[in-house]
Design an enzyme around this catalytic site. Structure first.
Site, PDB file in Angstrom:
ATOM      1  CE  LYS A 139      -0.948  -6.870  -1.511  1.00  0.00           C
ATOM      2  NZ  LYS A 139      -1.671  -6.795  -0.217  1.00  0.00           N
TER       3      LYS A 139
ATOM      4  N   GLY B 291       0.808  -1.219   0.000  1.00  0.00           N
ATOM      5  CA  GLY B 291       0.000   0.000   0.000  1.00  0.00           C
ATOM      6  C   GLY B 291       0.832   1.254   0.000  1.00  0.00           C
TER       7      GLY B 291
ATOM      8  CD  GLU C  91     -12.693  -7.122  -0.361  1.00  0.00           C
ATOM      9  OE1 GLU C  91     -13.852  -6.941  -0.791  1.00  0.00           O
ATOM     10  OE2 GLU C  91     -11.780  -6.295  -0.534  1.00  0.00           O
TER      11      GLU C  91
END
Lengths: 427, 427
Positions: free
Chosen positions: B206, B135, B191
């Site tokens: 990632k 991020g 989620e």
């Protein structure tokens, strides 16, 4: 790969040897990244006979600095002489001669920032100094570029490995400052004259550089409070752990609120839950808060031959990849309207008052604190024989520094107080 | 400041709104850094009527992606659509039309790395993706540039905020996985369909990107072991803390030894003394070891509207500062000669075997382990009523993964074993 970039290294000490070792070790990796030959053309030092344990090509060593500064083929000068002079002159001369400069010299940058960056600007060369703060940690580039979308709000740094090593050891082994300092000196973690590290000056110089990048403001060291770790005792560390669930760290602090910049260096009580509390031994870390990203922390080896060389060489590669990049550090327009004097700072305080165990002592102390609007969160006192001086530990609620200082002046004048009171601010 | 750089944003969801908010908030800071006007010329989304709570200039919104892709004035395209298609086509089209691309789309990069970077190269444009891993943490640039003098040896990452939040909460409150997952979903930290995060797929994508930058090798996800956190119980966490002084983290691991790359994602027992053990809640961190610098750690918010926007905007600024920079990620020549299969990895293991409390059980289990060259460091067993299944906790010395897997197959077939055995590797 026809093009060659020539590098000149001034200063063949520990870090310089690390740079040579790094270039020797990873030259292929580096050349493939920039698609150019990277040639360490010249190394200058007064001593070119001592064996540094690294391989140097014949003809590279010289004692004459002009062999670098006046060599038109040299594109990048690495200055690792340290100190103010002749390092400053070397850097300025190199720039005048159109050479880019890489340095790890935080003392020089902290003192001569304007002169050095002006000269870089004027001569259209780059000045890179990633190694000057946090050794090998990629720190200044992330702050300057990676967080560029942010207004930086807070910088907390553990940026002196010697001080952090001493505090870590004192905490781990319950030893006193002098014992650990001596051990650190024997292990090479502290200089023969450790003043610079343990009194916070090294930390302050690095904080000056961080403040330029973070807040666009250059603050001279004389303008802020710098305090070292020499008065910390095992008692303080124990109380911090047992009563406050905190550790004591030498912290560089710079933070802005409504245009007012707080900037200071002093031992600080850091809660054990804060990531900075887990930064131990000689390691460094900087904790930043940006208005967009929130908190960010970068951690690694803040000093030492190879870590520092890692940053110096990365700077060289960065320059080779983009020699045209303008000299631009930190925000162009600063949000800082005022540097807050430490007397105006508010904090919670830990106080260790050494006083005789007599009736009325606590009453007198609490009277002084109360008169100065300092309210007490907790008090505890070690038991002692009558007439013996014992530590009284006081933790205050938020109070104004100048009031606390005034209170301590009054308290330390009292007859029953036997030592200068130790004050540690809480983060 | 005459020159204007025009940006087109595709995807006006959470992160897109964060990007608009960041540009609105800090545009002066940004423009002064690059000395150019930075203009968000167009935002494209299928939904241009919902109020995102951020100010948008009139005429900027459009539902037609060609208003960005075919606009010759737009220099930089930010792709925040997510997923594989149409995101891939948008990116490729933008590049063909000479536009630089910024994306946070790790899934797309992890799958179509070669195609995307080839296209960038061919079209002479830049592709930037700092936001795709970690991020808002400046992570990929430090890895790629700041540590450029290093051969990276080790990458350990906590790079999924949802999984880390769940594990942190389970540890702090002694709750089971399902309870915490539900809570995380209610708080917006997980989620509605959390599979991607809790099964390790997001972490794996990632890690693919980190391995490209760190080791110069692109490894498809099918080629490595990826395991989630769904089988971790409070018993495991308690045993880890009490007996091993460790915490359980979902770790991305990539490390090279003698040309062999280990790459894997799984729950891992991390000693409490390791800095990664202090990375809690939704925060992310990546711990790297370079051959010159030693260990480095970078920490911060790994997801979320504003942190991710911080990285996206920084990428835009980076491109504006140097549009000519060639597309170059990671070492050009990889040191990786072989991708090690997980069956060949050696580790210490924690095993939780659920078995009836009967005579001879431990004897049978230890016989299987011993036959496969797995030696036991410690065993402990919960007391139970006769005939009840209880957990047996075993910690092994270093053993070969394939032997451990074979042992577990045999053990789990035994009559007295009542549940599939849980295995967690030690760092």
């Amino acid at each position: 790969m026809e093009e060659t970039v020539n590098i000149g290294l001034i200063g063949f000490g520990t870090i310089g040897s690390g740079v040579v070792a790094t270039l020797n070790q990873n030259i292929q990796l580096l050349e493939s990244k920039v698609n150019k030959k990277v040639n360490l053309k010249r190394i200058v030092d007064l001593d070119i006979t001592t064996d540094r344990g690294v391989e140097v090509k014949p003809g590279v060593l010289s004692t004459n600095v002009d062999d670098i500064l006046e060599d038109d083929e040299i594109d990048i000068v690495i200055e690792l002489v340290g100190g103010y002079q002749p390092a400053l002159n070397f850097i300025l001369k190199a720039m005048e001669n159109g050479k880019h400069v890489v340095t790890a010299n935080k003392a020089l940058l902290a003192k001569h920032w304007q002169e050095i960056t002006d000269s870089a600007q004027k001569n259209g060369v780059r000045i890179a100094f990633e190694a000057s703060v946090g050794g090998g940690i990629p720190l200044l580039a992330p702050l300057n570029d990676g967080l560029t979308a942010n207004n930086i709000e807070t910088i907390y740094g553990i940026i002196n490995g010697t001080a952090n090593y001493i505090l870590t050891k004192m905490a781990a082994e319950g030893l006193d400052f002098d014992t650990v300092l001596k051990e650190a000196q024997e292990m090479g973690y502290a200089e023969a004259d450790p003043t610079f590290d343990i009194e916070g000056h090294d930390t302050a110089q690095k904080l000056i550089i961080l403040s330029i990048l973070g807040f666009g403001v250059y603050v001279k060291q004389e303008r802020f409070h710098v305090e070292g770790i020499t008065r910390i005792t095992p008692d303080d560390i124990r109380f911090a752990r047992e009563e406050l669930e905190s550790v004591i760290k030498l912290l560089a602090i710079a933070q802005i609120t409504d245009g007012e910049l707080e900037i200071r260096v002093h031992p600080t009580l850091v809660p054990e839950t804060h990531l900075l509390a887990a930064v131990n031994d000689v390691f460094n870390a900087v904790y930043l808060v940006g208005d967009v990203v929130g908190p960010v922390l970068m951690y690694g080896a803040g000093a030492g031959m190879m870590p520092t060389a890692s940053a110096v060489v990365a700077d060289c590669i960065d320059i080779i990849q983009d020699m045209e990049r303008p000299v631009a550090y930190g925000p162009k327009e600063t949000r800082v309207e005022k540097i807050k004097d430490i007397s105006e700072v508010e904090s919670k305080y830990y106080l260790r008052i050494t006083a005789l165990d007599e009736p009325g002592v606590l009453h007198s102390i609490s009277g002084v604190l109360s008169d100065l609007d300092i309210s007490i969160e907790s008090v505890s006192q070690k038991k002692a024989d009558k007439g013996e001086a014992v530590p009284i530990f006081i933790v205050t609620h938020h109070a104004l520094e100048k009031n606390v200082q005034e209170a301590l002046t009054l308290i330390d004048q009292m007859d029953f107080v036997k030592e200068e009171t130790v004050l540690i601010r809480l983060l």
